[in-house]
Design a protein around this motif. Sequence first.
Motif, mmCIF file in Angstrom:
data_model
loop_
_atom_site.group_PDB
_atom_site.id
_atom_site.type_symbol
_atom_site.label_atom_id
_atom_site.label_comp_id
_atom_site.label_asym_id
_atom_site.label_seq_id
_atom_site.Cartn_x
_atom_site.Cartn_y
_atom_site.Cartn_z
ATOM 1 N N SER A 1 2.377 18.466 -3.379
ATOM 2 C CA SER A 1 2.579 17.319 -4.274
ATOM 3 C C SER A 1 2.264 15.989 -3.589
ATOM 4 O O SER A 1 1.902 15.022 -4.229
ATOM 5 N N LYS A 2 2.400 15.956 -2.270
ATOM 6 C CA LYS A 2 2.133 14.698 -1.559
ATOM 7 C C LYS A 2 0.832 14.740 -0.762
ATOM 8 O O LYS A 2 0.317 13.701 -0.343
ATOM 9 N N MET A 3 0.360 15.942 -0.482
ATOM 10 C CA MET A 3 -0.856 16.114 0.341
ATOM 11 C C MET A 3 -0.776 15.303 1.642
ATOM 12 O O MET A 3 0.221 15.396 2.339
ATOM 13 N N GLU A 4 -1.792 14.492 1.931
ATOM 14 C CA GLU A 4 -1.831 13.755 3.204
ATOM 15 C C GLU A 4 -0.697 12.738 3.321
ATOM 16 O O GLU A 4 -0.457 12.193 4.393
ATOM 17 N N LEU A 5 -0.022 12.431 2.217
ATOM 18 C CA LEU A 5 1.040 11.431 2.270
ATOM 19 C C LEU A 5 2.433 12.045 2.306
ATOM 20 O O LEU A 5 3.425 11.409 1.924
ATOM 21 N N ALA A 6 2.523 13.260 2.785
ATOM 22 C CA ALA A 6 3.837 13.835 3.085
ATOM 23 C C ALA A 6 4.373 13.117 4.328
ATOM 24 O O ALA A 6 3.615 12.489 5.064
ATOM 25 N N PRO A 7 5.707 13.205 4.567
ATOM 26 C CA PRO A 7 6.251 12.570 5.777
ATOM 27 C C PRO A 7 5.638 13.122 7.062
ATOM 28 O O PRO A 7 5.069 14.206 7.084
ATOM 29 N N ARG B 1 0.846 -1.196 0.000
ATOM 30 C CA ARG B 1 0.000 0.000 0.000
ATOM 31 C C ARG B 1 0.881 1.245 0.000
ATOM 32 O O ARG B 1 2.077 1.187 0.248
ATOM 33 N N TRP B 2 0.262 2.396 -0.258
ATOM 34 C CA TRP B 2 0.975 3.679 -0.204
ATOM 35 C C TRP B 2 1.259 4.064 1.235
ATOM 36 O O TRP B 2 0.467 3.775 2.129
ATOM 37 N N PHE B 3 2.379 4.774 1.445
ATOM 38 C CA PHE B 3 2.689 5.324 2.757
ATOM 39 C C PHE B 3 3.421 6.643 2.586
ATOM 40 O O PHE B 3 3.999 6.905 1.520
ATOM 41 N N GLY B 4 3.418 7.451 3.645
ATOM 42 C CA GLY B 4 3.972 8.804 3.587
ATOM 43 C C GLY B 4 5.445 8.822 3.191
ATOM 44 O O GLY B 4 6.253 8.109 3.759
#
Lengths: 569, 247
Positions: free
Chosen positions: A270-276, A115-118
């Motif tokens: 560019s990453k929105m909620e999936l920034a670090p 799955r996607w992660f930050g």
Amino acid sequence: MDIINHDILIVGGGGAGLRAAIAISQMSPSLKTAVISKVYPMRSHTVAAEGGSAAVLNDDDTHDLHAYDTIKGSDYLADQDAVEVFVRDATNEVRQIERWGCPWNREEDGTIAARWFGGMSRKRTLHAADKTGFHLLHALFQTSLKFDTLKRYDEWHVCALLVDNGKVGGVLALNTRTGVFSILSAKAVILCTGGVGRMYAFTSNAGIKTADGAALTYRAGGPIKDMEFIQFHPSGLMRTGILITEASRGEGGYLFNKDGKRFLENYAPSKMELAPRDIVSRSIIEEILAGRGFKGTYGSYIHLDLRHLGEAKIMEKLPMVRELCLDFAGMDPVYDPIPIRPTMHYTMGGIHCDKDGKTPMPGLFSAGEAACVSIHGANRLGSNSLTELLVFGARAGRTAVEYVSTAKPVSADKLQSLAKDRMDFIQKRYMKAGNGKEKIGAILSELRKTMDEKVGIYRTEEPLKEAIQIIQKLKERFNKITLTQQSRVFNTELTAAMELDNMLEIAHVIAMCAQVRKESRGGHARKDYPTRNDEQFLHHSLTYQGKDGPRRETFPVTITKWQPEERKY
Amino acid sequence: MAEEIKITVTRYNPDKEAELKTQTFTIPYHNDWSILDGLNYIKAELDGTLTYRWSCRMAVCGSCGMMVNGTPRLTCSTYLNEFYPGEITIEPLANFPIIRDLVVDLTDFMDKLKEVKPWIIRKNKSDENDTSKEYIQTTAQMDKYYQQTLCINCTLCYAACPVYGLHPDFIGPAVIALGYRYNNDSRDQGKDERRKFLASEDGVWKCTVVGDCTEVCPKHVDPSAVIQRTKVDNATNWFFSFLKGKK
């Protein structure tokens, strides 16, 4: 005092400790190996990790990409040689734990799903629903049971490292069940004791995360590294700080302020909620400070909204999030947004060691959150820590096997005299029938409040100085504690006193290193020094126990092929 | 005046006396406090000697199981408001020896856990450490055992099981469920090795299908159903081996 002899002793029965134990048992079943843990191993805090474990398995991904994401995420404080080893070993380790029974979620064709992660530029976070740490820990623990040669000391509390001329020869430990202290000798000791979370009031961490490994090392003369870098996870459940996994954003969840706006577009478009995590956590605090948070009984918060994912997806991918919300917040994320704010989550710093788990002290090794290799630098990417347990647990185990093949043990006489000194210290410091009025609970709550308020997400010079002063005062107050009981069986008041002592010692280091580092990097954000300063601070902090408090040195960062650049998402 | 609630706890300190006692504490009532919050309040503010286990306080580590008004519960996810304004009685988990106050001895459970061989067994041992690729397992195959992977070893089911109370040699719900979990994992080939233990005199046949284990399980592992399925499986196996002339 009783001496029980071992070749290798692993302190801590979480993911890293058990992975080390299995590596040793497989390589050298003839070695006397034991795991000593203050709780039954399956109670260790690895059990609470949720979102997943990162590794390169897919064709569209490469080890270099995983390394780059990790290094950029670390704000260039990670040691790049260690990161390269980490991403390479990760691929094998996640398959190994699959072969040991970990129920990874699967693609339709039966291969392991991701799955996607930050902060990750590819889908590479493997997961077992949102109970990944739970499954990983139980798979490791259950697999460890097949090695008859592996001994366990469950519910034993390690009180001190026994060190002869800088060389580690074992530990002094308390069997909580009987109240008897013993010497557990070992040619090699591997510390896998987890992080420091409980010195903060609002934390995702379990009650057992009390800076034990860092404090044991520090008191024994070893260095601890990068302690100022504390990770605040963006989504802690209001009131308790319980973790709501980043996977809820990885699976498509949104963060909203009270104006109904997905505010990350102002911070990490560019990453929105999936920034670090460091960036998302600071963004939430900025929104709250600007008055755009919701107000509740336990302070301001923002909304994590999963409703658009639908019940079926939430039940398949995020069942634990729903369980936690129902049990601990009295709301259902299928129908309502989750109230969250950043919660202290992870200790990037720890016991100074290299990519093989070796510390500068002969006979001492470390792995997992307790250790600082460092692959996380100033900010860890989500889902790199479960993988870290596997990779560096195994590596530390193998290194220890190699070490003990030639190492000589510390003599029994010497261990006895070292243990006697430590025992006198313990008697005097914790078990005296004193007339002090101080209580453990009161000192602990003041420490936790201080760390939250003055050594939190944003830091500035004056509050940090105040924090150091308060901690020094708390240390003095600790000298006046009196236990209400002197009885032996399961004396949790005594163990709580030792844990508090550990936290006070390490809190002092954290506050001091945070005050000295006059820059902002990853999880260490200074309001008064808002930018990264590579010229002055592209180095690790190494801290030793000095006469009048922590003594800080610096240690170079290893850069292989990724030159520091501005970190933007 | 602020609202209050009474909690009565079992006290036992083998260093001092041979008998169990009870002690009642009055604590502030908050409708969002768990019972564990209440116990932590007592320990910090009223009596530092009160002894109990806890850690994650999010219902996943399995440490904090106790009898709450007679029923085994996780105290971190059981709330004062379920009982208020009534009183609460906390006792150590039933059916286990008591070490001190609310702490019980889990040695028997830990021994049984190991005996069921809860690890992937392969006919070809080198399979177990082959990291060149993963085993293929579809979601449908995973569904056959996944529910039983969710056990957190909290042992509430042992405290609820009347058979275990009478016959401490009974393997018990969670351990049988764990055996089932591995037996039904498509990656595992160790069913025969586990049969002797699971179908022994103290194994599945001792269960009298009371179902309390399933009732109290906080993770819906459903040991009761699993025990009945294991019985059927073993009976069938016995029948076929009889046909083949093995017995």
